[in-house]
Scaffold this active site. Structure first.
Site, short mmCIF file in Angstrom:
data_model
loop_
_atom_site.label_atom_id
_atom_site.label_comp_id
_atom_site.label_asym_id
_atom_site.label_seq_id
_atom_site.Cartn_x
_atom_site.Cartn_y
_atom_site.Cartn_z
N TYR A 126 1.18 14.05 0.46
CA TYR A 126 0.86 14.72 1.72
C TYR A 126 1.11 16.22 1.63
O TYR A 126 1.53 16.85 2.59
CB TYR A 126 1.66 14.08 2.88
CG TYR A 126 1.48 12.59 2.94
CD1 TYR A 126 0.26 12.05 3.35
CD2 TYR A 126 2.49 11.70 2.55
CE1 TYR A 126 0.06 10.67 3.38
CE2 TYR A 126 2.30 10.33 2.58
CZ TYR A 126 1.09 9.82 3.00
OH TYR A 126 0.90 8.47 3.03
N GLU B 190 0.81 -1.23 0.00
CA GLU B 190 0.00 0.00 0.00
C GLU B 190 0.83 1.27 0.00
O GLU B 190 0.77 2.05 0.94
CB GLU B 190 -0.84 0.04 1.29
CG GLU B 190 -1.83 -1.04 1.44
CD GLU B 190 -2.54 -0.96 2.79
OE1 GLU B 190 -2.07 -0.27 3.72
OE2 GLU B 190 -3.60 -1.58 2.90
N ARG C 125 4.14 19.78 6.06
CA ARG C 125 5.13 18.80 6.50
C ARG C 125 6.33 19.40 7.25
O ARG C 125 6.73 18.88 8.28
CB ARG C 125 5.60 17.93 5.32
CG ARG C 125 4.44 17.19 4.63
CD ARG C 125 4.90 16.17 3.62
NE ARG C 125 5.49 15.02 4.29
CZ ARG C 125 6.78 14.83 4.45
NH1 ARG C 125 7.64 15.68 3.93
NH2 ARG C 125 7.21 13.78 5.11
N CYS D 188 0.46 33.48 10.42
CA CYS D 188 0.88 34.22 11.61
C CYS D 188 1.27 33.29 12.75
O CYS D 188 0.62 33.26 13.80
CB CYS D 188 -0.21 35.19 12.03
SG CYS D 188 -0.38 36.46 10.78
N GLU D 189 2.29 32.52 12.51
CA GLU D 189 2.88 31.68 13.55
C GLU D 189 4.36 31.58 13.23
O GLU D 189 4.74 31.44 12.06
CB GLU D 189 2.28 30.26 13.52
CG GLU D 189 0.84 30.22 13.97
CD GLU D 189 0.41 28.85 14.47
OE1 GLU D 189 1.25 28.09 14.98
OE2 GLU D 189 -0.80 28.56 14.35
N GLY E 253 1.90 5.05 -0.73
CA GLY E 253 1.30 6.33 -1.11
C GLY E 253 2.40 7.23 -1.61
O GLY E 253 2.51 7.57 -2.80
#
Ligand code: LLP
Length: 431
Positions: free
Chosen positions: A384, A285, A324, A355-356, A287
């Site tokens: 992702y 499987e 990520r 804003c971080e 991805g």
């Protein structure tokens, strides 16, 4: 070593400009605006075929279940449908999209965790194969429906992955069923009248060495042996999960695919015959392996800020677009799409518009001297990337483009300000 080492044959530089399978990245950015995900159809196909053909050298009954969570764009699903792939789905939404893309239910395996009763009903109605993640889930399912086929997700007690969040087996993992309960699960299912069986594991994501796959497969196969002996259950398939890693840093070595296939299938075939497991299908499987390096995120430099300590490139993609780096500290290679021939001579932090302070795509990255308006290409963004994006800070999600042989098409329109209102209702007392 420079990030350019991670360019693949579909990402070429010509006259200092990045071309994506024959299409100018500058033209795409101009036409569709940034941030923009660009996906290369040929690379997706090539990754799928390389993997499938390598596995098939060792065993005929191999199937690839593309793990849709990496990228659920309908076009990506359709490409893989055409290649003959099957689908690993983890939510009713992924099942819905896979069906829309043309996968028949017998090509979809659902592996959820913390699954609700209404979701189980949806899966039953959709006629997909269910891989149960807990005894509770199995009991709740059997109460209203006895499927013909069932699979059990085993915790093989060995996990691995590029980050703690991405290890999905072992002591602290919420996933899978432990050996004693696995026996109980098959007993329950058989007594209820289930007649066909599969067995499954998935140990984690972003694994670049073969060893963890082998150790976990050894354990899974020994559990399959036990189920076979104690309950006389025959397995139609044995699913060894995904997790095949892809290098993101120039110094990282790719997973040795031939070694992976040779050792994993070698072990599989040996144990299947030794344990008298019949002739089960072997599923995997992946991805990331299929779509990661088929995707590029284009982002424009809005602003350059020099402080006494750092040089920041303010770009238009933040962790709302690619989470990520903020979530796992992941490294993504970055090249300058309009300065491909320039030497790296500066060190920058690449910061998004959120804003971080954690909103950085890269820290201390060596790049050519940058001007405002330059276009950056963040590589390995096909897995992702969009699928984990959000509207945080009320920023509409970006668009996606598919390229093939010098042609391109928009496959997801960028959202607009009205998208931010979608689904919102104002109660009568505030009107
Ligand atoms: N099968 C199951 C049951 C899974 O949960 C996953 C991924 C896969 C297969 C596919 O794993 P892959 O071959 O892509 O490694 N967001 C993280 C990755 C999380 C993966 C979760 N499960 C990241 O960006 O690195």
């Amino acid at each position: 070593m420079s990030d350019k080492a991670l360019l693949n044959p579909y990402l070429e530089s010509s006259d200092g400009i990045l071309y994506i399978d024959g299409v100018s990245s500058l033209e795409l950015a101009e036409k569709f605006d940034t941030p923009l995900y660009v996906l290369v159809e040929n690379r997706i196909r090539e990754n799928y075929r390389r993997l499938y053909q390598t596995l098939r050298r060792y065993y005929e009954k191999v199937r690839i279940y593309y793990s849709a969570k990496a990228n659920t764009n309908l076009s990506v699903l359709k490409i893989l449908e055409g290649e003959g792939s099957c689908i690993d789905a983890v939510s009713p939404g992924e099942v819905f999209l896979a069906l829309k893309a043309g996968f028949t239910p017998d090509r979809i395996l659902f592996t959820g965790t913390s699954v609700r009763d209404d979701e189980l009903k949806f899966l039953v109605e959709s006629e997909v194969t269910i891989n149960v993640d807990s005894l509770s889930q199995l009991r709740r399912l059997l109460k209203f429906h006895v499927p013909e086929i069932i699979s059990v997700r085993v915790n093989p007690e060995i996990g691995a992955g590029h980050h703690e969040h991405c290890i999905t087996a072992g002591r602290n993992s919420k996933f899978g069923i432990w050996e004693e309960d696995v026996v109980e699960a098959y007993r329950l299912a058989r007594e209820a009248g289930v007649s066909r069986f599969g067995i499954h594991m998935h140990i984690g994501s972003g694994i670049l060495t073969v060893e963890p796959f082998i150790l976990a497969a050894e354990k899974l196969l020994s559990i399959a042996h036990r189920i076979r002996r104690e309950l006389d259950v025959k397995f139609e398939f044995i699913d060894l999960g995904g997790g095949l890693g892809v290098p993101y840093r120039p110094e990282e070595k790719p997973l040795d695919l031939d070694l992976y296939a040779e050792r994993l299938l070698g072990l599989f075939l040996k144990r299947v015959s030794e344990y008298d497991l019949g002739e089960p299908w072997l599923f995997i499987e992946p991805g990331r392996y299929i779509v990661c390096d088929a995707g590029v995120l284009l982002t424009r430099v809005n602003t350059i800020k020099v402080t006494p300590y750092r040089k920041f490139l303010g770009v238009d993609a933040g962790f709302n677009t690619l989470i990520r780096p903020a979530m796992y500290g992941s490294y993504h290679p970055i090249v300058v799409a309009n300065k491909m021939d320039w030497r790296n001579e500066e060190t920058y932090d690449v910061a998004g518009p959120i804003c971080e302070s954690g909103d950085l795509l890269a820290r201390d990255r060596r790049l050519p001297r940058i001007s405002e308006g330059d276009l950056l290409a963040v590589l390995n963004a096909g897995a992702y990337g969009f699928s984990m994006s959000s509207q945080y800070n009320s920023r509409p999600r970006c668009g996606e483009v598919l390229v093939k042989d010098g042609r391109y098409a928009l496959i997801r329109r960028r959202e607009n300000l009205n998208s931010l209102l979608s689904g919102q209702e104002v109660p009568s007392w505030l009107r």
